[in-house]
Every structure is written in C-alpha cells, then in structure tokens.
Enzyme design. Sequence first.
Site, mmCIF file in Angstrom:
data_model
loop_
_atom_site.group_PDB
_atom_site.id
_atom_site.type_symbol
_atom_site.label_atom_id
_atom_site.label_comp_id
_atom_site.label_asym_id
_atom_site.label_seq_id
_atom_site.Cartn_x
_atom_site.Cartn_y
_atom_site.Cartn_z
ATOM 1 N N ASN A 176 0.810 -1.233 0.000
ATOM 2 C CA ASN A 176 0.000 0.000 0.000
ATOM 3 C C ASN A 176 0.841 1.279 0.000
ATOM 4 O O ASN A 176 0.398 2.297 -0.534
ATOM 5 C CB ASN A 176 -1.002 -0.005 1.163
ATOM 6 N N GLU A 234 4.639 -4.245 11.744
ATOM 7 C CA GLU A 234 3.594 -3.233 11.521
ATOM 8 C C GLU A 234 2.454 -3.953 10.814
ATOM 9 O O GLU A 234 2.565 -4.260 9.622
ATOM 10 C CB GLU A 234 4.135 -2.102 10.631
ATOM 11 N N CYS A 267 -3.367 1.080 6.661
ATOM 12 C CA CYS A 267 -3.480 0.212 7.836
ATOM 13 C C CYS A 267 -4.160 0.886 9.020
ATOM 14 O O CYS A 267 -4.914 0.274 9.751
ATOM 15 C CB CYS A 267 -2.095 -0.245 8.246
ATOM 16 N N GLU A 291 7.822 1.978 14.384
ATOM 17 C CA GLU A 291 8.645 2.644 13.371
ATOM 18 C C GLU A 291 8.655 4.123 13.715
ATOM 19 O O GLU A 291 7.764 4.625 14.402
ATOM 20 C CB GLU A 291 8.085 2.392 11.968
HETATM 21 P P1 NAP Z 1 0.720 -9.447 3.461
HETATM 22 O O1 NAP Z 1 -0.048 -10.288 2.541
HETATM 23 O O2 NAP Z 1 0.796 -9.840 4.880
HETATM 24 O O3 NAP Z 1 2.193 -9.334 2.834
HETATM 25 C C1 NAP Z 1 3.178 -8.505 3.407
HETATM 26 C C2 NAP Z 1 4.534 -8.930 2.908
HETATM 27 O O4 NAP Z 1 4.882 -10.194 3.494
HETATM 28 C C3 NAP Z 1 4.611 -9.157 1.400
HETATM 29 O O5 NAP Z 1 5.866 -8.735 0.932
HETATM 30 C C4 NAP Z 1 4.421 -10.653 1.292
HETATM 31 O O6 NAP Z 1 4.883 -11.186 0.078
HETATM 32 C C5 NAP Z 1 5.215 -11.133 2.468
HETATM 33 N N1 NAP Z 1 4.853 -12.445 2.959
HETATM 34 C C6 NAP Z 1 3.664 -13.076 2.901
HETATM 35 N N2 NAP Z 1 3.722 -14.260 3.536
HETATM 36 C C7 NAP Z 1 4.984 -14.392 4.019
HETATM 37 C C8 NAP Z 1 5.665 -15.404 4.756
HETATM 38 N N3 NAP Z 1 5.053 -16.521 5.153
HETATM 39 N N4 NAP Z 1 6.956 -15.193 5.087
HETATM 40 C C9 NAP Z 1 7.599 -14.055 4.732
HETATM 41 N N5 NAP Z 1 7.003 -13.083 4.011
HETATM 42 C C10 NAP Z 1 5.707 -13.234 3.666
HETATM 43 O O7 NAP Z 1 0.195 -7.932 3.469
HETATM 44 P P2 NAP Z 1 -0.211 -7.040 2.214
HETATM 45 O O8 NAP Z 1 -1.470 -7.604 1.641
HETATM 46 O O9 NAP Z 1 0.967 -6.841 1.343
HETATM 47 O O10 NAP Z 1 -0.504 -5.636 2.916
HETATM 48 C C11 NAP Z 1 -1.708 -5.323 3.535
HETATM 49 C C12 NAP Z 1 -1.610 -5.500 5.034
HETATM 50 O O11 NAP Z 1 -0.524 -4.734 5.537
HETATM 51 C C13 NAP Z 1 -2.833 -4.996 5.774
HETATM 52 O O12 NAP Z 1 -3.177 -5.881 6.783
HETATM 53 C C14 NAP Z 1 -2.364 -3.670 6.369
HETATM 54 O O13 NAP Z 1 -3.082 -3.244 7.489
HETATM 55 C C15 NAP Z 1 -0.941 -3.972 6.666
HETATM 56 N N6 NAP Z 1 -0.162 -2.737 6.778
HETATM 57 C C16 NAP Z 1 0.247 -2.330 8.027
HETATM 58 C C17 NAP Z 1 0.954 -1.132 8.169
HETATM 59 C C18 NAP Z 1 1.403 -0.654 9.522
HETATM 60 O O14 NAP Z 1 2.252 0.229 9.570
HETATM 61 N N7 NAP Z 1 0.885 -1.185 10.614
HETATM 62 C C19 NAP Z 1 1.256 -0.363 7.053
HETATM 63 C C20 NAP Z 1 0.820 -0.809 5.801
HETATM 64 C C21 NAP Z 1 0.116 -2.002 5.680
HETATM 65 P P3 NAP Z 1 3.866 -11.149 -1.204
HETATM 66 O O15 NAP Z 1 3.369 -9.770 -1.334
HETATM 67 O O16 NAP Z 1 4.663 -11.574 -2.339
HETATM 68 O O17 NAP Z 1 2.771 -12.085 -0.850
#
Ligand code: NAP
Length: 506
Positions: free
Chosen positions: A171, A268, A302, A480
């Site tokens: 995002n 995060e 998020c 962060e």
């Molecule tokens: P995601 O599906 O959890 O993926 C995040 C990252 O982790 C991606 O690079 C993903 O690779 C990788 N990944 C997935 N499974 C993994 C595993 N088993 N081992 C190591 N790496 C793995 O999240 P997203 O869909 O990209 O992002 C949306 C989420 O991020 C939402 O829940 C949002 O709230 C959260 N977010 C939180 C913050 C904060 O600061 N708290 C900020 C922004 C977003 P792939 O993409 O290749 O699957």
Amino acid sequence: MGDRDSTANLKNGRHYGADSRLPTQGLFIHGEAVSATSGETFETINPATGQTICDVQQAGAEDVDRAVKSAREAFKVWSRTPAAERARILRHAVDILRARNDELAELETLDGGKPLQETLAVDIASGADVIEYYAGLAPAIRGEHYDLPPEAFAVVSREPLGVCAGIGAWNYPMQIAMWKSAPALACGNTMVFKPAELTPLTALKLAEIYHEAGLPPGAFNVVQGDARTGQAMTCHPGIAKVTLTGEAETGKLVMADAAKTLKHVTFELGGKSPFIVFADAILEDAVSAALMANFYSSGEVCSNGTRVFVERPIYDSFLAKLKPRVEAMRVGDPFDPETQVGALISREHMEKVQGYVDMAKASNATLVVGGERPSDPALSGGNFLTPAVFADCTDDMRFVQEEIFGPVMAVLPFESEAEVVERANATDYGLSGAVFTQNFPRAHRMAREIEAGSFWINDYNITPPEVPFGGYKQSGIGRENGLQTIESFTQVKTVYANLGRFQGMY
Ligand code: NAP
C-alpha cells in the site's frame, strides 16, 4: 488483461503513463542490478488498466543467500563508517529523492493505482523526511559510562545488529522501504529488502538512489518475489532481524519462522481502528477527517478509522453532511490530477472488498452511498470501486469486525462515553484511533482508555518522523519512526574495564 485501447482515454504522466511498458526487472545486489537465478518470473500489473507493466524476476533461496552474503560483507564496512559520514550519505539520498520526487511518484502510481495527487505529495516525501530524520540522529547515537570504584568502570555502547530483512506491504511500497531502511542504515546495519510482489518497482529505484548517494555495495539489496522469497529471508541464519509490514496473520507466520534462529522482529500489521465523534465536535472537521480516514489511498491504509462511532444526538446530521461529500469524490484515472480515489491494488483484492460490500448489503446495515463499480468504460479494465458508507451498523457484523483494506466505512451510533470505549476496544487490533470533541478532559480520557499505538485528538493519520508509529495487541510489535526505533535496530554491549589487578578467588 485489460484492453490496451481502452487506456487511450487515461492520462499520461511526464515520465510514466497509463500504458507504460517497462523492460523485465530483476534484483539489486551488491550495488548493481542483477538477474535472479531461479528462472521464474511474475508480472506486475497496472491496477488502473489491468495491463502488464513488466515481468519481474523471482528471487529463489540462492538469490536470497547471495543478497545476505553481500549485506554481510557490506556490514563490515558500513558498521565501521563514522556516523557523521553515514549521515552525509543518507542526506545525499534525501536530496536525490526530493529532486526525483515526481518521476518516482508516477512510478508508484503506475504500479500501485494510487492517485498521482497523493503520490506526488506524500509517498516519496514522507519517506525522504524519515531518512533525513534518522540521518540527523546517526551521530547522536551514544552509550553510557558507569564508574565502578575503586578501580573499574563499564562502558555500555549501542551496536548495530547486522543484516536486517525488510519485508514490505503493497500500500505504501516506497515509503515502507524508506521507513525500514532509514533507521536500520543510520544505526550501521545493512538490509535485504523485499517489496510486495504486487508493487516491486520503486524499491529498485531506492536501491539505485542509495547507491548513487554513496552507500557501499551490499548495504541495501533488493530481492523480488512472493511469500517464498520472504520465507527464505526470515529463515536465513545470516539475518539478525526481520522488520515486516503486512497482515496480522503474516506476522504470526513470520514470527514462527524468525523464532527458529531467534531473530529480532518489528511488525507493523493490520487494524480496524475506531474513529469516535462526540456531539460537541466541530461537525465539519469530523466529517472531513472521516473521509480522509476511510478513503485516502482507496482505503488501503493500515491505520484507517473504519469503525466510525457517532454520538446519537448528531448521528443523523453527521450522515447528512457525509453523504454529499462522498458522492462528490472523484474516482478515476490515477494519473488525472483531479482524481481523489484511484484503483484498488489488484483484481483479487477488489473482489475481496466487493465481497465485504455484498456482505454489508445483505446485513441489517443501511447502504448510504457507493460500493459500486464506476460506469465510465475507460475504467473498465481497472480495479475501481466507489467509496461506500454503511450506516446503522452493529459491532457483531463481520464487515465491522474484519479489516477490509478498501473504501468501506461503517458508521455506528453510540450513547455514552463508557459504552463507546468498551465497544472501540472490543477488537484484537490496536493500531490507532481518534476522537473528535471540544471537551479536552474527555479527549484525554479517551486517549488513555483506547487501546491503540497511535491516537489522534481532532485529527487523523498524522505520522511525523519524530513520533513512534505502531500497534498494540495484534496490530504489531515494536515501532517505526521516533527515537525508540534506534533501540530496536541496535543492541547493547557492556564493556567492563578493570584498571587494577585481577582479584582471584582461589
Ligand atoms: P501481506 O499479505 O501480509 O504481505 C506482506 C509482505 O509479506 C509481502 O511482501 C508478502 O509477500 C510477504 N509475505 C507473505 N507471507 C509471508 C511469509 N510466510 N513469510 C515471509 N514473508 C511473507 O500484506 P499485504 O497484503 O501486502 O498488505 C496489507 C496489510 O498490511 C494490511 O493488513 C495492512 O493493514 C498492513 N499494513 C500495516 C501497516 C502498519 O504500519 N501497521 C502499514 C501498511 C500495511 P507477497 O506480497 O509476495 O505475498
């Protein structure tokens, strides 16, 4: 794939446009662009058109290992580089980032579907600000001295951890890469960064910029790929720390993998934050903030305040003011400077968000506005949805409880302060929250009572570099930004010095 002709109606940026097609992208290891050895590729798709922007090479375990080895080599140099020199190099990167802001913003819009009016103003700038902040702090990292009379003293110093793995969400792709690498590098660590598979492009630009700024080869490497690549990082014994931005469920998997070699972690994660409006709030401000807290970046933020609790006496007037403002929001071509709501990241994600909209429609909640695909044929290839508001929601509805990560606002009436505190906290998440009120004692009571890592009073989603950002409960571990992050990217060494003779015991 979308019809390339349909993009004729979409606008072009100065550097990239809706129909940009780029060469295959690889990895960035040891100061140069390199090819992956896995032989596998994946496509990155323009969310506004459905067209392929380019192929990207997937990093296999061998590629990750190569990146880690490079980062370990670089660590020997970078961790011993004087802090003032590290600061100068990071500040040089900031200058390059600011000079190239518009071009980088266009690439982010192309890859992520966000409106250019957002990426030009926020995505690159908010990352550069954080690098500047940590560059300033680097020479201020210091230790402690303890006098231990009669003839000894101890020095406690802060040392970097080693190679850190950064794993990003889609995002805020470039901002996340900067928020993770800035404190890591300022403290003398090196990094292997994996952007999300859906947004692989801008992290490579960041690597080029760091290199141009003078970072030694290997101090910031980029590997591309999906969860398998991420797992190769989190399981790699040469990595000391993992900093992840992603879903709570991913955090649990990564924590389990990182535990095998007892890595440090910072997470995060997701949220379902409460946005609370009391009857004495400045209604205009509360409505404006609720729009921003739900529909900025198509709701893919998020910390968004997606559970909007409104005190009963102003519940109807809040909705009456909100509805026309949502209807007036301009959904469309992300490259059009007037567009306020761009495309959702992927077809799959849009369908997931639509599923929540359908679920809400089938519940006892009332659809106030939105939740549709726009009728403009020029947008048919993209992942567009109009911002949706549901009223009369109740806490037990699934779309009120789960993170949707799209433009869907749930409005819930409440009667009393005690009631809203209890309801706001009834979630496994705890990323953020806000209150709108003119009653300051109450605002501070709310700030104390709400279980969240960030809480805003009469504002929303403000994240200056100097204040920590992160979650309570299942929204994260660690923070962060801010001074605190220096602690999580360093470890403490105690050196005990005896100035006298060793006092034997036997
Ligand atoms: P995601 O599906 O959890 O993926 C995040 C990252 O982790 C991606 O690079 C993903 O690779 C990788 N990944 C997935 N499974 C993994 C595993 N088993 N081992 C190591 N790496 C793995 O999240 P997203 O869909 O990209 O992002 C949306 C989420 O991020 C939402 O829940 C949002 O709230 C959260 N977010 C939180 C913050 C904060 O600061 N708290 C900020 C922004 C977003 P792939 O993409 O290749 O699957």
